[in-house]
Design an enzyme around this catalytic site. Sequence first.
Site, PDB file in Angstrom:
ATOM      1  N   ASP A  98       0.827  -1.212   0.000  1.00 11.90           N
ATOM      2  CA  ASP A  98       0.000   0.000   0.000  1.00 11.90           C
ATOM      3  C   ASP A  98       0.860   1.261   0.000  1.00 11.90           C
ATOM      4  OD1 ASP A  98       0.947  -0.425   2.576  1.00 11.90           O
ATOM      5  OD2 ASP A  98      -0.980  -0.148   3.575  1.00 11.90           O
ATOM      6  N   ASP A 101       7.118   3.609   3.250  1.00 14.27           N
ATOM      7  CA  ASP A 101       7.359   4.697   4.195  1.00 14.27           C
ATOM      8  C   ASP A 101       8.846   4.645   4.577  1.00 14.27           C
ATOM      9  OD1 ASP A 101       6.670   6.748   6.013  1.00 14.27           O
ATOM     10  OD2 ASP A 101       6.250   5.327   7.595  1.00 14.27           O
ATOM     11  N   LYS A 129       6.431   7.555   0.270  1.00 17.00           N
ATOM     12  CA  LYS A 129       6.864   8.750   1.012  1.00 17.00           C
ATOM     13  C   LYS A 129       8.388   8.724   1.051  1.00 17.00           C
ATOM     14  CE  LYS A 129       3.588   8.204   4.668  1.00 17.00           C
ATOM     15  NZ  LYS A 129       3.246   8.368   6.085  1.00 17.00           N
TER      16      LYS A 129
HETATM   17  P1  IMP Z   1       7.479   1.082   6.476  1.00 15.93           P
HETATM   18  O1  IMP Z   1       7.999  -0.212   6.971  1.00 15.93           O
HETATM   19  O2  IMP Z   1       7.828   2.204   7.385  1.00 15.93           O
HETATM   20  O3  IMP Z   1       7.818   1.375   5.036  1.00 15.93           O
HETATM   21  O4  IMP Z   1       5.903   1.028   6.632  1.00 15.93           O
HETATM   22  C1  IMP Z   1       5.112   0.309   5.794  1.00 15.93           C
HETATM   23  C2  IMP Z   1       3.753   0.125   6.419  1.00 15.93           C
HETATM   24  O5  IMP Z   1       3.439   1.153   7.365  1.00 15.93           O
HETATM   25  C3  IMP Z   1       2.707   0.236   5.354  1.00 15.93           C
HETATM   26  O6  IMP Z   1       2.463  -0.996   4.766  1.00 15.93           O
HETATM   27  C4  IMP Z   1       1.511   0.744   6.132  1.00 15.93           C
HETATM   28  O7  IMP Z   1       0.810  -0.342   6.670  1.00 15.93           O
HETATM   29  C5  IMP Z   1       2.092   1.559   7.263  1.00 15.93           C
HETATM   30  N1  IMP Z   1       2.061   3.012   6.953  1.00 15.93           N
HETATM   31  C6  IMP Z   1       3.096   3.815   6.655  1.00 15.93           C
HETATM   32  N2  IMP Z   1       2.688   5.068   6.411  1.00 15.93           N
HETATM   33  C7  IMP Z   1       1.344   5.041   6.564  1.00 15.93           C
HETATM   34  C8  IMP Z   1       0.319   6.043   6.413  1.00 15.93           C
HETATM   35  O8  IMP Z   1       0.542   7.229   6.094  1.00 15.93           O
HETATM   36  N3  IMP Z   1      -0.945   5.622   6.640  1.00 15.93           N
HETATM   37  C9  IMP Z   1      -1.269   4.344   6.980  1.00 15.93           C
HETATM   38  N4  IMP Z   1      -0.353   3.393   7.107  1.00 15.93           N
HETATM   39  C10 IMP Z   1       0.946   3.733   6.898  1.00 15.93           C
END
Ligand code: IMP
Length: 178
Positions: A98, A101, A129
């Site tokens: 989805d 981040d 992001k």
């Molecule tokens: P990462 O491991 O930090 O890249 O995070 C990935 C996961 O964090 C995504 O699959 C989302 O489930 C959650 N996530 C990150 N940013 C958001 C946001 O803005 N809204 C909702 N979920 C987010």
Amino acid sequence: MLQDLLMITHTEEQITARVRELAAEINRDYEGKNPLFIGVLKGAYIFMAELCKNVTIPCEMAFISASSYKGTQTSGTVSANTDKLPDLTGRHVVLVEDILDTGLTLSHICKVLSSCGTASLEICSLMDKPSRRKTELTGKYVGFEIPDAFIVGYGLDYNEKYRNLPCVGILKPEIYEK
Ligand code: IMP
């Protein structure tokens, strides 16, 4: 639910149009390769469905569950459940997520999947992001680059809510500051 949004950043129509473009790229790149799409639960379920509806080449689908978020904060520790995946040896895998981040979740999943002998492994993420990245990870297929804001809708949640919104928007800070 819409009243909990500060603003809608992506309408259903904009998302659908972009997902069709991503599917068209994938159709070209994976012709004759029988790609395996692995959706990261739960956030990617709507995106995965919409993407695969527009993929016209033979392909297969599977899901993996991963979690690192509590509320609006990443916990920093990622757990991934790979038990239900098919044999990945020699497979062309497209990981469907989805949102990218920090990249910690997908870099953990990528490590686990590449150790299973995949022929190729690419990332397809609806949202990205880049300013928040803590890893080298990049998505080959990215729907939209967005600034650092907490968004919900189209599968993305805040404490399991708002996944069913057909659009994507920024959550009002007072909702998670309560
Ligand atoms: P990462 O491991 O930090 O890249 O995070 C990935 C996961 O964090 C995504 O699959 C989302 O489930 C959650 N996530 C990150 N940013 C958001 C946001 O803005 N809204 C909702 N979920 C987010």
